[in-house]
Design a protein around this motif. Structure first.
Motif, PDB file in Angstrom:
ATOM      1  N   GLU A   1      31.042  79.419  21.094  1.00 58.83           N
ATOM      2  CA  GLU A   1      32.133  78.365  20.878  1.00 58.83           C
ATOM      3  C   GLU A   1      32.396  76.876  22.150  1.00 58.83           C
ATOM      4  O   GLU A   1      33.117  76.870  22.381  1.00 58.83           O
ATOM      5  CB  GLU A   1      33.219  78.611  20.419  1.00 58.83           C
TER       6      GLU A   1
ATOM      7  N   GLY B   1      30.795  69.326   6.615  1.00 57.00           N
ATOM      8  CA  GLY B   1      30.568  70.650   7.861  1.00 57.00           C
ATOM      9  C   GLY B   1      29.302  70.454   7.906  1.00 57.00           C
ATOM     10  O   GLY B   1      28.374  70.362   9.038  1.00 57.00           O
TER      11      GLY B   1
ATOM     12  N   SER C   1      33.422  73.446  22.277  1.00 53.54           N
ATOM     13  CA  SER C   1      34.899  73.368  22.191  1.00 53.54           C
ATOM     14  C   SER C   1      35.793  73.795  23.885  1.00 53.54           C
ATOM     15  O   SER C   1      36.662  73.851  23.740  1.00 53.54           O
ATOM     16  CB  SER C   1      35.390  74.685  21.406  1.00 53.54           C
TER      17      SER C   1
ATOM     18  N   GLU D   1      31.758  69.428  14.349  1.00 55.33           N
ATOM     19  CA  GLU D   1      32.162  68.311  14.633  1.00 55.33           C
ATOM     20  C   GLU D   1      31.289  67.737  16.197  1.00 55.33           C
ATOM     21  O   GLU D   1      31.069  69.045  16.401  1.00 55.33           O
ATOM     22  CB  GLU D   1      34.248  67.976  15.806  1.00 55.33           C
TER      23      GLU D   1
ATOM     24  N   ASP E   1      29.773  76.778  16.820  1.00 54.15           N
ATOM     25  CA  ASP E   1      31.193  75.104  17.040  1.00 54.15           C
ATOM     26  C   ASP E   1      30.393  75.154  16.204  1.00 54.15           C
ATOM     27  O   ASP E   1      30.528  75.110  14.905  1.00 54.15           O
ATOM     28  CB  ASP E   1      29.763  75.049  17.922  1.00 54.15           C
ATOM     29  N   GLY E   2      32.352  74.300  16.439  1.00 50.18           N
ATOM     30  CA  GLY E   2      33.012  73.357  14.671  1.00 50.18           C
ATOM     31  C   GLY E   2      32.453  72.676  14.433  1.00 50.18           C
ATOM     32  O   GLY E   2      30.915  71.594  15.164  1.00 50.18           O
TER      33      GLY E   2
ATOM     34  N   ASN F   1      30.902  76.946  12.133  1.00 46.72           N
ATOM     35  CA  ASN F   1      32.581  77.114  11.902  1.00 46.72           C
ATOM     36  C   ASN F   1      33.277  76.461  11.415  1.00 46.72           C
ATOM     37  O   ASN F   1      33.714  76.066  11.601  1.00 46.72           O
ATOM     38  CB  ASN F   1      32.652  77.857  13.772  1.00 46.72           C
ATOM     39  N   PHE F   2      33.782  76.894  10.349  1.00 44.53           N
ATOM     40  CA  PHE F   2      35.091  76.434   9.398  1.00 44.53           C
ATOM     41  C   PHE F   2      35.060  77.378   8.681  1.00 44.53           C
ATOM     42  O   PHE F   2      35.229  78.308   8.093  1.00 44.53           O
ATOM     43  CB  PHE F   2      34.761  75.137   8.705  1.00 44.53           C
TER      44      PHE F   2
END
Length: 344
Positions: A156, A215, A159, A190, A187-188, A207-208
């Protein structure tokens, strides 16, 4: 021997499309004598793969002094005996709600914010650690008859930062150490996270805990082709001291899992079985949506409201997930193992 590759739309096992139905189970949070039972529980839930982090600080408490580095290899051998594949996330930073994110204090103390960057004083100990750790991963890759199908680059990172040179160096180090299976980042979903954490030529995953369609649409903007995967499907959450146990409704979590699979994606349930933060290794996190609140310590339990609870028992979430996953199994699911001896 088999091959595992990233195709235009799917993961490919010996050239055949395959879906990874994975669950997180950290070998260092589960007693070794319980590995077989917990892996059996994951298989019975409908999973064909298991994911684990590797905590550097647990295995190198002082520079050059190593502690049971071979535990990872023994765990991967247990995974193979269970008839499952394995995803390894060696860091060097892992987060995982683990003390110092898995980085040794003897390193982060002197370097401070220079860690997780293209700084020679950080890169040198990372390389020494990886060259000590990774041979047991390399010799257990699927092309050598082992279970390992994927290895992660950092964790990640989007972030945290955007040091492309560091991430590319790390990917090259993994390859230089003999990792031949596909690499990935997670990663998220976004834009700034995927931009900062991705590496050209390396599979990006997201990742969510919900909103799979949205996503994956964000992920597709950054990666037009390749298999979709939710590398951390957050089916529960961790607890801080002084707060109530975090719980996610089982039906809600099962529907979110179903949505991921209906998108044609692979998944890694985080956590499938959380286990316990032994030896005072529970970490701490800053509270608040922007992680800018007070620092709060994580409790010893890492139950995570997972489908297999801290004691190894199936929960309502286990049965709900089993029902969803059964539709994607190649045959009948295995019987659920008997409870651990300590619970009989």
């Amino acid at each position: 021997m088999s091959t595992f590759a990233v195709g235009d739309e799917d993961f490919l096992l010996d050239g055949r499309p395959v879906r990874l139905l994975s669950g997180a189970l950290h070998y260092f949070r589960v007693r070794e004598e319980q590995w077989e039972h917990r892996l059996g529980m994951l298989r019975a839930m409908g999973l064909n793969c298991v994911e684990t982090y590797v905590p550097w600080n647990l295995h190198e408490p002082e520079p050059g002094r190593y502690a049971d580095v071979a535990a990872l290899g023994r765990f991967l051998d247990a995974v193979a005996r269970a008839g499952m594949w394995a995803i390894v996330r060696p860091g060097p930073y892992i987060c995982a709600e683990w003390e110092n994110g898995g980085l040794p204090h003897w390193l982060t103390g002197p370097l401070g914010r220079r860690v997780r960057s293209f700084d020679p004083e950080f890169l040198a100990p990372v390389e020494a650690w990886f060259r000590r750790l990774l041979p047991q991963v390399v010799e257990r890759q699927i092309d050598r008859g082992g279970p390992v199908v994927l290895v992660q680059v950092e964790n990640e990172y989007g972030s945290y930062g955007s040091d492309r040179a560091y991430l590319e160096w790390l990917a090259e180090l993994l390859r230089g150490c003999g990792v031949a299976v596909p690499l990935f980042t997670s990663d998220g979903p976004e834009d700034h996270m995927l931009t900062g954490g991705s590496v050209p030529g390396v599979l990006a995953t997201a990742n969510f805990g919900s909103g799979a369609r949205e996503g994956f649409a964000t992920l597709r903007r950054h990666q037009p082709s390749g298999p979709l995967m939710c590398m951390e499907f957050w089916c529960g959450w961790f607890d801080h001291w002084g707060t109530e146990h975090a719980v996610r409704d089982a039906a809600d979590a099962a529907e979110a899992l179903r949505e991921i699979l209906e998108c044609g994606a692979s998944v890694n349930v985080y956590m499938a079985h959380g286990g316990t933060n032994f030896g005072g290794f529970a970490g701490a996190n800053r509270a608040g949506e922007l992680h800018d609140g007070p620092l709060r310590a994580t409790v010893t339990s890492y139950d995570y409201d997972a489908p297999v609870d801290e004691a190894g028992r199936p929960t309502e979430k286990f049965w709900r997930f089993r029902e969803v996953l059964a539709a994607y199994a190649e045959g009948p699911l295995p019987e659920v193992p008997e409870p651990p001896a300590c619970l009989l």
